[in-house]
Enzyme design. Sequence first.
Site, short mmCIF file in Angstrom:
data_model
loop_
_atom_site.label_atom_id
_atom_site.label_comp_id
_atom_site.label_asym_id
_atom_site.label_seq_id
_atom_site.Cartn_x
_atom_site.Cartn_y
_atom_site.Cartn_z
N THR A 221 0.86 -1.19 0.00
CA THR A 221 0.00 0.00 0.00
C THR A 221 0.90 1.24 0.00
O THR A 221 1.04 1.92 1.02
CB THR A 221 -0.95 0.02 1.22
OG1 THR A 221 -0.17 -0.13 2.43
CG2 THR A 221 -1.96 -1.09 1.15
N CYS B 184 6.92 1.90 7.52
CA CYS B 184 5.67 2.01 8.27
C CYS B 184 5.41 3.40 8.85
O CYS B 184 4.43 4.05 8.47
CB CYS B 184 5.65 0.98 9.40
SG CYS B 184 5.62 -0.73 8.83
#
Length: 422
Positions: A84, A264
């Site tokens: 993503t 992240c």
Amino acid sequence: MKISILGTGYVGAVTGACFVEIGNDVVFVDIDPAKLDMIRTGRSPIFEPGLDELLKKNLDRISATTDTGEAIRETDATFICVGTPSNLDGSIDLQYIEAASQTIGGELREKEGWHTVVMKSTVVSGTTTGIVRRRLEEASGKEAFRDFGLASNPEFLKEGSALTDVFSPDRIVIGAEDPRSRKVLETLYATFDCPKLVTAIPVAEMIKYVSNAFLATKISFANEIGNLCKTMGLDTAEVFAGVGLDARINPAFFRSGIGFGGSCFPKDVRALIAQALAAGVPPKILTSVVAVNEDQPLRLVTLLKKHLPDLKGKRIGLLGLAFKPDTDDIRESRAIPITEELLKEGASVIAYDPLAMESFGRLFPGISYAASAEDLVQVVDAVLLTTEWKEFETLDYTGKLVIDGRRVPKAAVGSIYEGVCW
């Protein structure tokens, strides 16, 4: 249980290998045959300590294929583990999620019996029950919760210690809106002795983002306080040692330095900012977290110029290119903006990292790379410590100018030494 893992990147490779280790049969699915060939021979397509050994140990219960239909027909549940990436505005790019959902839905059209689709990729709250459900239903011709179920099972993995994070987790979060999907995940994690939280799917998705955003906030807060402590001659580590003794606060992640990187924290904070802006809720704290983190690595260059005002032609060594030790991942590495700034100043950059030089070399082919950390220290005019690899703690920095962004105590011995926040 028989499980298919769609996507063999970091999350997919680690998740699948660990599910096999606890007694399940796993089918890895990817569009890249090279990655699948590696898995079939017990080699991980990504670097993570211990992962190769885990795959080799369990090859008899592992298969790998490019055929999504075959994988879904043979398994009880499919975990979506595709990427993503970020859009330019910080929101997440859902093209791979949509493609995976479309593919799974088309295969579910031909499958008989129940199948659970689990979102393991990190997606903003509402994605699974929104666009993923729609794509699955459109492609399969089936209504959710009749022939298939949806669930969310966010990952909380730290690169370099991912296997420990799976087998000894702080918590397991299960997002489920039908009892059969909930049962699938509860059965899968039945042997794990940790808190297990069952929520609605959008809540599970939000837990993942808020967890990472809060940890990123602690880092930026520690860095902002660290910058102030630096001007006052105080050691930020001593300050936060005292602050962290408060049971309400917890000392974890209060480590001042040059900021956070990786796949992240930066991406997830920006995605949460984008979602908040879209909802009309200005995210003032999160915006500041990103701003502090973007400025922080450049302080290393500012400190360097206190000692070497003109960097043109100076040989500046970077020790550490990965965003953290025990990984080869350079995504959002703090060494990237530092290198860019040094090159703008006309410096001659020489870099070393135990694992990440190949990746960094594709990004910066014009700089030099040392054969070893020892070689680098010997030939440069100044050393910048940008990743806290253990081997850097044993080097002899005597007589060198050292600007430390990661607190390597040995670097202060016999050198002209500056810490970024101490």
